[in-house]
Write a protein that holds these residues in place. Structure first.
Motif, mmCIF file in Angstrom:
data_model
loop_
_atom_site.group_PDB
_atom_site.id
_atom_site.type_symbol
_atom_site.label_atom_id
_atom_site.label_comp_id
_atom_site.label_asym_id
_atom_site.label_seq_id
_atom_site.Cartn_x
_atom_site.Cartn_y
_atom_site.Cartn_z
ATOM 1 N N ILE A 101 0.862 -1.186 0.000
ATOM 2 C CA ILE A 101 0.000 0.000 0.000
ATOM 3 C C ILE A 101 0.893 1.229 0.000
ATOM 4 C CG2 ILE A 101 -1.713 1.298 1.335
ATOM 5 C CD1 ILE A 101 -2.653 -1.486 2.430
ATOM 6 N N ASP A 102 0.792 2.055 -1.043
ATOM 7 C CA ASP A 102 1.657 3.230 -1.194
ATOM 8 C C ASP A 102 0.891 4.470 -0.745
ATOM 9 O OD1 ASP A 102 3.533 5.066 -1.849
ATOM 10 O OD2 ASP A 102 3.522 4.664 -4.013
ATOM 11 N N ILE A 103 1.238 4.967 0.436
ATOM 12 C CA ILE A 103 0.462 6.056 1.053
ATOM 13 C C ILE A 103 0.810 7.427 0.476
ATOM 14 C CG2 ILE A 103 2.016 6.573 2.999
ATOM 15 C CD1 ILE A 103 -0.460 6.574 4.842
ATOM 16 N N HIS A 104 1.818 7.497 -0.383
ATOM 17 C CA HIS A 104 2.200 8.788 -0.992
ATOM 18 C C HIS A 104 2.401 8.576 -2.486
ATOM 19 C CE1 HIS A 104 4.589 12.776 -0.625
ATOM 20 N NE2 HIS A 104 4.309 12.563 -1.902
ATOM 21 N N ASN A 105 1.407 8.940 -3.280
ATOM 22 C CA ASN A 105 1.490 8.687 -4.715
ATOM 23 C C ASN A 105 0.857 9.798 -5.539
ATOM 24 O OD1 ASN A 105 0.737 7.256 -7.423
ATOM 25 N ND2 ASN A 105 2.252 5.975 -6.384
ATOM 26 N N HIS A 106 1.488 10.066 -6.689
ATOM 27 C CA HIS A 106 1.033 11.132 -7.587
ATOM 28 C C HIS A 106 0.356 10.550 -8.830
ATOM 29 C CE1 HIS A 106 3.135 14.351 -5.363
ATOM 30 N NE2 HIS A 106 4.012 13.411 -5.098
ATOM 31 N N ALA A 107 -0.449 9.523 -8.643
ATOM 32 C CA ALA A 107 -1.018 8.780 -9.770
ATOM 33 C C ALA A 107 -1.918 9.614 -10.674
ATOM 34 C CB ALA A 107 -1.803 7.580 -9.242
ATOM 35 N N ARG A 108 -2.482 10.695 -10.154
ATOM 36 C CA ARG A 108 -3.555 11.334 -10.932
ATOM 37 C C ARG A 108 -3.076 11.940 -12.242
ATOM 38 N NH1 ARG A 108 -2.979 15.320 -6.844
ATOM 39 N NH2 ARG A 108 -2.768 17.460 -7.573
ATOM 40 N N GLU A 109 -1.769 12.247 -12.321
ATOM 41 C CA GLU A 109 -1.252 12.815 -13.563
ATOM 42 C C GLU A 109 -1.484 11.876 -14.752
ATOM 43 O OE1 GLU A 109 -0.120 15.806 -13.382
ATOM 44 O OE2 GLU A 109 0.014 15.944 -11.191
ATOM 45 N N THR A 110 -1.356 10.568 -14.521
ATOM 46 C CA THR A 110 -1.331 9.619 -15.642
ATOM 47 C C THR A 110 -2.230 8.393 -15.480
ATOM 48 O OG1 THR A 110 0.722 8.950 -14.580
ATOM 49 C CG2 THR A 110 0.938 10.087 -16.674
ATOM 50 N N ILE A 111 -2.935 8.276 -14.362
ATOM 51 C CA ILE A 111 -3.711 7.045 -14.136
ATOM 52 C C ILE A 111 -4.803 6.849 -15.202
ATOM 53 C CG2 ILE A 111 -5.340 8.121 -12.478
ATOM 54 C CD1 ILE A 111 -4.035 4.545 -12.092
ATOM 55 N N ARG A 122 3.822 -4.089 -10.979
ATOM 56 C CA ARG A 122 4.993 -4.946 -11.175
ATOM 57 C C ARG A 122 6.043 -4.788 -10.078
ATOM 58 N NH1 ARG A 122 5.767 -6.191 -17.486
ATOM 59 N NH2 ARG A 122 7.640 -7.093 -16.575
ATOM 60 N N GLN A 123 5.752 -3.973 -9.054
ATOM 61 C CA GLN A 123 6.590 -4.014 -7.848
ATOM 62 C C GLN A 123 5.759 -4.426 -6.634
ATOM 63 O OE1 GLN A 123 8.170 -0.238 -6.330
ATOM 64 N NE2 GLN A 123 7.167 0.837 -8.017
ATOM 65 N N GLY A 124 4.626 -5.095 -6.901
ATOM 66 C CA GLY A 124 3.854 -5.680 -5.807
ATOM 67 C C GLY A 124 2.872 -4.753 -5.126
ATOM 68 N N VAL A 125 2.708 -3.542 -5.682
ATOM 69 C CA VAL A 125 1.814 -2.562 -5.061
ATOM 70 C C VAL A 125 0.392 -2.794 -5.570
ATOM 71 C CG1 VAL A 125 1.286 -0.107 -4.812
ATOM 72 C CG2 VAL A 125 3.670 -0.877 -4.824
ATOM 73 N N THR A 126 -0.560 -2.860 -4.635
ATOM 74 C CA THR A 126 -1.947 -3.091 -5.026
ATOM 75 C C THR A 126 -2.860 -1.908 -4.687
ATOM 76 O OG1 THR A 126 -2.256 -4.283 -2.940
ATOM 77 C CG2 THR A 126 -1.787 -5.608 -4.895
ATOM 78 N N THR A 127 -2.336 -0.934 -3.919
ATOM 79 C CA THR A 127 -3.132 0.250 -3.573
ATOM 80 C C THR A 127 -2.263 1.509 -3.614
ATOM 81 O OG1 THR A 127 -4.648 -0.997 -2.145
ATOM 82 C CG2 THR A 127 -4.500 1.374 -1.743
ATOM 83 N N LEU A 128 -2.762 2.544 -4.278
ATOM 84 C CA LEU A 128 -2.095 3.846 -4.339
ATOM 85 C C LEU A 128 -2.964 4.874 -3.627
ATOM 86 C CD1 LEU A 128 -1.187 3.948 -8.173
ATOM 87 C CD2 LEU A 128 0.274 3.178 -6.281
ATOM 88 N N ILE A 129 -2.322 5.766 -2.861
ATOM 89 C CA ILE A 129 -3.067 6.854 -2.219
ATOM 90 C C ILE A 129 -2.580 8.183 -2.787
ATOM 91 C CG2 ILE A 129 -3.752 7.944 -0.058
ATOM 92 C CD1 ILE A 129 -4.806 5.077 -0.374
ATOM 93 N N GLU A 130 -3.490 8.882 -3.417
ATOM 94 C CA GLU A 130 -3.215 10.166 -4.075
ATOM 95 C C GLU A 130 -3.379 11.330 -3.083
ATOM 96 O OE1 GLU A 130 -2.794 12.621 -5.937
ATOM 97 O OE2 GLU A 130 -2.098 11.861 -7.834
#
Ligand SMILES: [Zn+2]
Length: 546
Positions: A101-111, A122-130
């Motif tokens: 679970i990645d509690i610090h992520n900037h996914a919104r630019e490209t999700i 592909r690095q085992g992350v199943t949850t992103l927090i924007e």
């Protein structure tokens, strides 16, 4: 003994399980645990993972077992699982852990461009927090709704960003709020929390967060706390003022009445190296007196942000980009700005040399990616001194928007922060489009780098503790009660990897390389990565605060 590639086979087994279960019902009371287990075994599984070394995410040592999944949920974990299974994955003795679970992520630019989020899956992350660093969509609700309508591989949630809230009401002005404006900001935070934000982020280093009086931050933090959210902060200063910034982050939690977290905790600038001894003491002292304060970290000695934010003093950014460009045109103010940029290169994120600051991606010229400020100075016919590096940096800022990477941290601080029990792992990265720009490698390698370098090679932390910092700890922080631990009843977000081979491949020079050693990644019960390629499954959900 451990096979590098896992076998995935589809099996349809016709079983004699039902009669066995029937026999059991005759002998046992229907409400006994044994009966329920036997009954559970009799139902077919959608997925069974065999031969697993299970790390459950709590920090407890691994144990051998098998995992049965029905729908999006873990139905059973047992030494061996009999029963029909639509799909079987043989883990071959590899580690089976909760998805990270990645509690610090900037996914919104490209999700929305790449909803499969390959570099994270592909690095085992199943949850992103924007929504970190004080920046989020405002209002938050429509963004989450749009994500809801997008078929994606990964789970995603968000914070509401205080800087964005302030910008929506006061713009980028450096002034106090009026009563009416404070009420308006409270309302936006409240709406964000009602839409499901996990809390409020601040980015007091960035404009306009930097212009926020601490009392205003605390007033808004109270709103997030009322709804059960946390506060997570990109602190005002991670260099010379890092101790005061830690104190401020603790104060926001203490007076705002909510859990508080230093995000991407780091110490910037050679003269500040070693200060993590003091920052962690402050954190410990706060915890001893009952303040719920924690931190997170990425495992690299370089940071990354927008070059304008990283180099240009905050006063010169007031009012927005056009006003900043005006100040850079005025010879007197330009000189003043140049002096501060040179100081930043000499003592802070430049680490004493313009060659430590790399351009990752520039919107005005793709060929700038990978160049450092010493290169840019030479390109412009100047010797790469600190002063000319500052001039080159200001020139780049004038051309357009660039993301930059800064090499100015020490391994000792990094390892000390990682060892601290209240530090979790978070990437601060983006969903990357393969081959675009020269981004910080943390977007591809954060989690496997901890597992490969800091667990296996350097023994900084144990494998079980690393998984805790990647799974149950961030889940607990956000009161995400159905993820982050492998246990029956939890959502089936599962990562399978080879502890002897797992490693990050992304480097600062060649960041666009996927991690190695991951055999399977499962999101909400569906396989999204099979060890070789992404599958077509898009089981990701929008997660909202409980
Ligand atoms: Zn940040």
């Amino acid at each position: 003994m451990m096979k590098t590639m896992m076998k995935i086979k589809r099996v349809l087994v016709v079983l004699a399980v039902v009669p066995v279960a029937t026999a059991v019902t005759v002998r046992l009371k229907p409400d006994t645990t044994y009966f329920r287990a036997a009954y559970a075994q009799a139902q077919p599984y959608d997925l069974v993972i065999r031969n697993a070394r299970i790390i459950d995410g709590t920090g407890s040592p691994w144990y051998r077992g098998e995992i049965g999944v029905r729908g999006d949920t873990i139905a059973l974990i047992a030494p061996s699982i009999t029963g029909q299974a639509a799909r079987v994955i043989d883990a071959n003795g590899q580690i089976v852990s909760p998805g990270f679970i990645d509690i610090h992520n900037h996914a919104r630019e490209t999700i929305f461009e790449l909803p499969s989020a390959d570099n994270y899956i592909r690095q085992g992350v199943t949850t992103l927090i924007e929504g970190p660093d004080g920046g989020s969509p405002v209002p938050l609700g429509p963004f989450l709704d749009k994500l809801e309508a997008t078929q994606k591989s990964i789970n995603i949630g968000s914070f509401i960003g205080q800087g964005s809230v302030r910008e929506a009401v006061l713009g980028k002005e450096n002034r106090r709020h009026t009563h009416a404006e404070l009420d308006k900001m409270r309302g936006i935070v409240e709406d964000g929390m009602k839409a499901g934000a996990f809390g409020m982020s601040t980015g007091l280093f960035y404009v306009p967060g930097a212009f926020t009086p601490i009392e205003e931050v605390i007033e808004l933090a109270k709103v997030a706390g009322k709804y059960g959210g946390i506060h997570i902060s990109h602190m005002r200063d991670e260099a010379f003022g890092v101790l005061d910034s830690v104190r401020e982050t603790i104060r926001i939690g203490e007076e705002g009445g909510l859990p508080t977290q230093i995000t991407h905790h780091k110490i910037i600038g050679p003269k500040n190296y070693g200060k993590s001894v003091e920052t962690l003491k402050l954190l410990d002292a706060a915890r001893v007196r009952g303040v719920d304060a924690t931190s997170d970290q990425y495992p690299y000695t370089a940071s990354s942000n927008n070059l304008t934010a990283g180099l240009i003093p905050q006063w010169a950014q007031e009012g927005g980009r056009q006003q900043m460009l005006g100040r850079l045109k005025n010879p007197a103010t330009r000189k003043e700005i140049a002096g501060e940029v040179a100081r930043t290169i000499r003592e802070e994120r430049g680490g004493g040399d313009p060659k430590n600051i790399f351009l990752a991606h520039c919107d005005f010229d793709a060929s700038m990616a990978g160049k450092n400020l010493a290169d840019v100075a030479r390109m412009r016919g100047m010797e790469p001194t600190i002063e000319n590096g500052a001039e080159a940096g200001m020139w780049v800022v004038e051309q357009g928007i660039c993301q930059a990477v800064y090499h100015a941290m020490s391994e000792q601080d990094l390892e000390r922060i990682m060892r601290h029990p209240a530090t979790m792992i978070a990437s601060d990265g983006w969903v990357q489009i393969l081959g675009r720009g020269v981004p910080h490698p943390r977007s591809y390698g954060t989690f496997p780098r901890v597992l490969g370098v800091y667990v296996r090679e350097r023994n900084v932390i144990t494998l079980e503790d690393a998984i805790r910092k990647m799974a149950s700890f961030p889940a607990q922080r956000m009161r995400m009660n159905d993820r982050g631990v492998l246990r029956p009843g939890m959502k089936a977000d599962i990562t399978i990897f080879d502890p002897a081979r797992v490693r990050d491949m992304a480097t600062f020079e060649k960041p666009h390389q996927y991690a190695e050693g991951f055999a399977s990644v499962i999101v909400n019960g569906q396989v999204v990565f099979d060890g070789k390629a992404m599958t077509s499954a898009r089981p990701g959900k929008v997660l909202r605060r409980n």
